[in-house]
Structures are given as structure tokens and as C-alpha cells.
Design a protein around this motif. Structure first.
Motif, PDB file in Angstrom:
ATOM      1  N   GLY A  25       0.834  -1.195   0.000  1.00  9.99           N
ATOM      2  CA  GLY A  25       0.000   0.000   0.000  1.00  9.99           C
ATOM      3  C   GLY A  25       0.866   1.240   0.000  1.00  9.99           C
ATOM      4  N   PRO A  26       0.259   2.408  -0.270  1.00 11.39           N
ATOM      5  CA  PRO A  26       1.039   3.642  -0.333  1.00 11.39           C
ATOM      6  C   PRO A  26       1.687   3.975   1.020  1.00 11.39           C
ATOM      7  CG  PRO A  26      -1.325   4.077  -0.579  1.00 11.39           C
ATOM      8  CD  PRO A  26      -1.158   2.597  -0.582  1.00 11.39           C
ATOM      9  N   GLN A  27       2.857   4.587   0.950  1.00  4.94           N
ATOM     10  CA  GLN A  27       3.547   4.969   2.179  1.00  4.94           C
ATOM     11  C   GLN A  27       4.166   6.349   2.044  1.00  4.94           C
ATOM     12  OE1 GLN A  27       6.279   2.491   4.373  1.00  4.94           O
ATOM     13  NE2 GLN A  27       5.434   0.631   3.472  1.00  4.94           N
ATOM     14  N   ALA A  28       4.293   7.031   3.193  1.00  7.58           N
ATOM     15  CA  ALA A  28       4.969   8.328   3.223  1.00  7.58           C
ATOM     16  C   ALA A  28       6.468   8.103   3.094  1.00  7.58           C
ATOM     17  CB  ALA A  28       4.648   9.043   4.523  1.00  7.58           C
ATOM     18  N   ALA A  29       7.153   9.079   2.474  1.00  8.25           N
ATOM     19  CA  ALA A  29       8.598   8.962   2.278  1.00  8.25           C
ATOM     20  C   ALA A  29       9.306   8.746   3.618  1.00  8.25           C
ATOM     21  CB  ALA A  29       9.131  10.208   1.583  1.00  8.25           C
ATOM     22  N   GLY A  30       8.869   9.456   4.642  1.00  8.70           N
ATOM     23  CA  GLY A  30       9.494   9.334   5.957  1.00  8.70           C
ATOM     24  C   GLY A  30       9.368   7.936   6.528  1.00  8.70           C
ATOM     25  N   ASP A  31       8.181   7.334   6.385  1.00  6.12           N
ATOM     26  CA  ASP A  31       7.975   5.967   6.890  1.00  6.12           C
ATOM     27  C   ASP A  31       8.806   4.964   6.100  1.00  6.12           C
ATOM     28  OD1 ASP A  31       6.202   6.967   8.707  1.00  6.12           O
ATOM     29  OD2 ASP A  31       4.434   6.582   7.460  1.00  6.12           O
ATOM     30  N   LEU A  32       8.891   5.211   4.792  1.00  4.45           N
ATOM     31  CA  LEU A  32       9.668   4.313   3.931  1.00  4.45           C
ATOM     32  C   LEU A  32      11.140   4.295   4.331  1.00  4.45           C
ATOM     33  CD1 LEU A  32       8.575   4.790   0.215  1.00  4.45           C
ATOM     34  CD2 LEU A  32       8.724   2.637   1.454  1.00  4.45           C
ATOM     35  N   GLU A  64       3.346  15.753   4.044  1.00  3.83           N
ATOM     36  CA  GLU A  64       4.042  14.522   3.619  1.00  3.83           C
ATOM     37  C   GLU A  64       3.776  14.228   2.145  1.00  3.83           C
ATOM     38  OE1 GLU A  64       6.199  12.529   4.450  1.00  3.83           O
ATOM     39  OE2 GLU A  64       6.242  12.081   6.599  1.00  3.83           O
ATOM     40  N   ARG A  65       4.706  13.471   1.569  1.00  2.00           N
ATOM     41  CA  ARG A  65       4.485  12.960   0.226  1.00  2.00           C
ATOM     42  C   ARG A  65       4.300  11.451   0.339  1.00  2.00           C
ATOM     43  NH1 ARG A  65       6.203  16.165  -4.168  1.00  2.00           N
ATOM     44  NH2 ARG A  65       6.999  18.148  -3.412  1.00  2.00           N
ATOM     45  N   TYR A  66       3.215  10.968  -0.226  1.00  2.16           N
ATOM     46  CA  TYR A  66       2.964   9.534  -0.233  1.00  2.16           C
ATOM     47  C   TYR A  66       3.348   8.944  -1.590  1.00  2.16           C
ATOM     48  CZ  TYR A  66       0.797   9.042   4.310  1.00  2.16           C
ATOM     49  OH  TYR A  66       0.595   8.970   5.661  1.00  2.16           O
ATOM     50  N   TYR A  67       3.843   7.720  -1.539  1.00  5.71           N
ATOM     51  CA  TYR A  67       4.258   7.050  -2.781  1.00  5.71           C
ATOM     52  C   TYR A  67       3.403   5.812  -3.038  1.00  5.71           C
ATOM     53  CZ  TYR A  67       8.012  10.315  -3.064  1.00  5.71           C
ATOM     54  OH  TYR A  67       8.706  11.492  -3.184  1.00  5.71           O
ATOM     55  N   HIS A  68       2.924   5.703  -4.258  1.00  9.64           N
ATOM     56  CA  HIS A  68       2.105   4.572  -4.686  1.00  9.64           C
ATOM     57  C   HIS A  68       2.894   3.737  -5.694  1.00  9.64           C
ATOM     58  CE1 HIS A  68      -1.866   6.309  -3.329  1.00  9.64           C
ATOM     59  NE2 HIS A  68      -1.105   7.392  -3.318  1.00  9.64           N
ATOM     60  N   LEU A  69       2.757   2.430  -5.622  1.00  6.06           N
ATOM     61  CA  LEU A  69       3.367   1.543  -6.612  1.00  6.06           C
ATOM     62  C   LEU A  69       2.542   1.566  -7.899  1.00  6.06           C
ATOM     63  CD1 LEU A  69       5.378  -0.788  -7.342  1.00  6.06           C
ATOM     64  CD2 LEU A  69       3.705  -2.355  -6.376  1.00  6.06           C
ATOM     65  N   ASP A  70       3.233   1.654  -9.025  1.00  5.16           N
ATOM     66  CA  ASP A  70       2.560   1.509 -10.316  1.00  5.16           C
ATOM     67  C   ASP A  70       3.276   0.379 -11.073  1.00  5.16           C
ATOM     68  OD1 ASP A  70       1.478   1.559 -12.790  1.00  5.16           O
ATOM     69  OD2 ASP A  70       1.642   3.726 -13.079  1.00  5.16           O
ATOM     70  N   PRO A  71       2.724  -0.812 -11.061  1.00  6.02           N
ATOM     71  CA  PRO A  71       3.468  -1.957 -11.619  1.00  6.02           C
ATOM     72  C   PRO A  71       3.465  -2.037 -13.144  1.00  6.02           C
ATOM     73  CG  PRO A  71       1.348  -2.696 -10.792  1.00  6.02           C
ATOM     74  CD  PRO A  71       1.410  -1.206 -10.536  1.00  6.02           C
ATOM     75  N   ARG A  72       2.785  -1.134 -13.807  1.00  7.33           N
ATOM     76  CA  ARG A  72       2.640  -1.291 -15.265  1.00  7.33           C
ATOM     77  C   ARG A  72       3.953  -1.407 -16.045  1.00  7.33           C
ATOM     78  NH1 ARG A  72      -1.695   3.298 -16.333  1.00  7.33           N
ATOM     79  NH2 ARG A  72      -0.469   4.152 -14.637  1.00  7.33           N
ATOM     80  N   PRO A  73       4.984  -0.561 -15.707  1.00  7.23           N
ATOM     81  CA  PRO A  73       6.224  -0.674 -16.509  1.00  7.23           C
ATOM     82  C   PRO A  73       6.940  -2.020 -16.343  1.00  7.23           C
ATOM     83  CG  PRO A  73       6.158   1.408 -15.315  1.00  7.23           C
ATOM     84  CD  PRO A  73       5.051   0.558 -14.767  1.00  7.23           C
TER      85      PRO A  73
END
Lengths: 105, 132
Positions: A25-32, A64-73
Motif C-alpha cells: 500500500g502507499p507509504q509516506a517517504a518518511g515511513d519508507l 508529507e508525500r505519499y508514494y504509490h506503486l505503479d506496476p505497469r512498466p
């Protein structure tokens, strides 16, 4: 935005680990950044590479900036692996023919 | 994703492990189903497999268990991967499991091979299909 090759993006173990974590699931850069031995600036750089490869997308939420996975590539990588699999399947089938011929001798 | 390019396939052959083993380790038989080369089931043995349009691939045997396992480095210095052939008796035949692994995207060479082969691969494959 300069686009980065998905193969180049995947060539780094930290970036692969980031993608694995984002599968949940999406996560904040800080948590990552937690759980990595390297600092947050380095994680940010890796995230930018992933973003340029279009493997993640950014979403600002408050401060915060959240990051989402995009598996398409990843399809590009799969196609490469698929080509190999196809090649090996043919070899395994050819092996069967040789075994059959040998058994008849 | 930690192993972005490990490939595993298995196939059942209605022939005993000894026959399958021979096809994997006897150069004359090996050339008939895959590639010509001086393959031998001896750890440390180095040989080349002639893969036609793809060139001669240097190989080095790293593990041998007669009629059970043959493992060699495949495409040393280029693709730098491992081919692992495992044989298991199944009924009256043999289950053969092939694992093509070790595509190391972190090493400069692995990366280069991966990158370098990517654009040409579909073409090479198409050519190979014509040859087969």
C-alpha cells in the motif's frame, strides 16, 4: 521529466526493496526511510529514480508525500523473461524428441 | 522483484534418468536438442556452447551429481548466469527441472548484458525460431 529505463531503476537493491514495501500500500517517504541503513536524502533520490521510471507516483498529503506503486512498466521486464521462458520450453521439447529417437535405437 | 529474472521450468520425460542425463552430458546428443559444445559432467570443466546467432557462450561446470544434478555457469563474462538441471525419477520416467538464474542486475556486467540484450532479444529469438 526525463524518463528512466525500468531496467535501470530495478538494477538497485534498495529500489527493489522500496517497491516490495509499496506492494502493501502507499507509504509516506518518511515511513519508507525507516528500516533502511541509508539516510532519508538517499531514499528520496531512489524514489525520484523510481518516479522517473514511472514505477511509483507521488501524492502530496499535507506536509508529507505519499508514494504509490505503479506496476505497469514491469511488463517490459516480464516480456524479456517471457522470451527466455519460451526459448527454454522449445529446448525442453526438442530434448524429448531426441530421447524418443534414442529409445527407438 | 528481489530476483527479477530467475526462470524455472519443468518437463516430464517418459525415459529413465540415465537417458536424460546422457542427453544433458553427451556432446553428440546435446548438439541435437540444443547446442554444440564439449559439455562434460566434471566440476571445473570449461566449455563453450555454440548458440548460433547468439554466439559461443563460455560455460563452467560447478556441480555434478550423476543422474540428479548438473549445474554450470552459463555465458561467463556476458550474461553471467547459472543453468541448473535437476533430474528426479517419476514413475517410469524423469522429471527435469531447469532453473536459469543469477541475472545479476547489480553488477556492471550483468546490468550491461541485461541492457544490451534487451533491444536485440526479440530479433535474435525470431531468427532462432527460423533455425529450429
Amino acid at each position: 521529466m526525463t524518463q528512466i529505463d525500468v531496467f535501470a531503476a530495478l538494477s538497485n537493491p534498495v529500489r527493489r526493496e522500496i517497491l516490495m514495501r509499496l506492494r502493501l500500500g502507499p507509504q509516506a517517504a518518511g515511513d519508507l526511510a525507516q528500516g533502511f541503513d541509508i539516510g532519508r536524502p538517499a531514499i528520496s533520490e531512489h524514489l525520484q529514480v523510481l518516479r522517473k521510471a514511472r514505477l511509483v507516483r507521488e501524492e502530496p498529503r499535507g506536509r508529507e508525500r505519499y508514494y504509490h506503486l505503479d506496476p505497469r512498466p514491469l511488463g517490459e521486464v516480464e516480456a524479456w523473461i517471457e522470451a527466455f521462458s519460451k526459448y527454454w520450453k522449445k529446448r525442453l521439447a526438442a530434448l524429448e524428441e531426441v530421447l524418443n529417437e534414442e529409445a527407438k535405437r | 522483484m528481489s530476483e527479477p529474472a530467475a526462470i524455472r521450468l519443468d518437463h516430464y520425460y517418459p525415459h529413465p534418468p540415465a537417458a536424460v542425463w546422457k542427453a544433458l552430458t553427451d556432446p553428440e546428443l546435446h548438439a541435437r536438442w540444443w547446442a554444440a559444445g564439449d559439455v562434460r559432467p566434471i566440476v571445473g570443466h570449461r566449455f563453450e556452447l555454440d548458440m548460433g546467432p547468439w554466439g559461443k557462450q563460455p560455460c563452467e561446470v560447478v556441480a555434478v551429481e550423476p543422474e540428479r544434478l548438473l549445474r554450470y555457469r552459463f555465458s561467463v563474462g556476458r550474461l553471467d548466469t547459472f543453468l541448473d538441471w535437476r533430474l528426479a525419477p517419476e514413475g517410469e520416467g524423469t522429471r527435469l527441472t531447469l532453473t536459469h538464474e543469477g541475472f545479476d542486475l547489480d553488477s556492471p556486467m550483468g546490468r550491461q548484458a541485461f541492457e544490451g540484450m534487451k533491444p536485440g532479444w526479440p530479433k535474435v529469438l525470431a531468427r532462432m525460431e527460423c533455425v529450429l
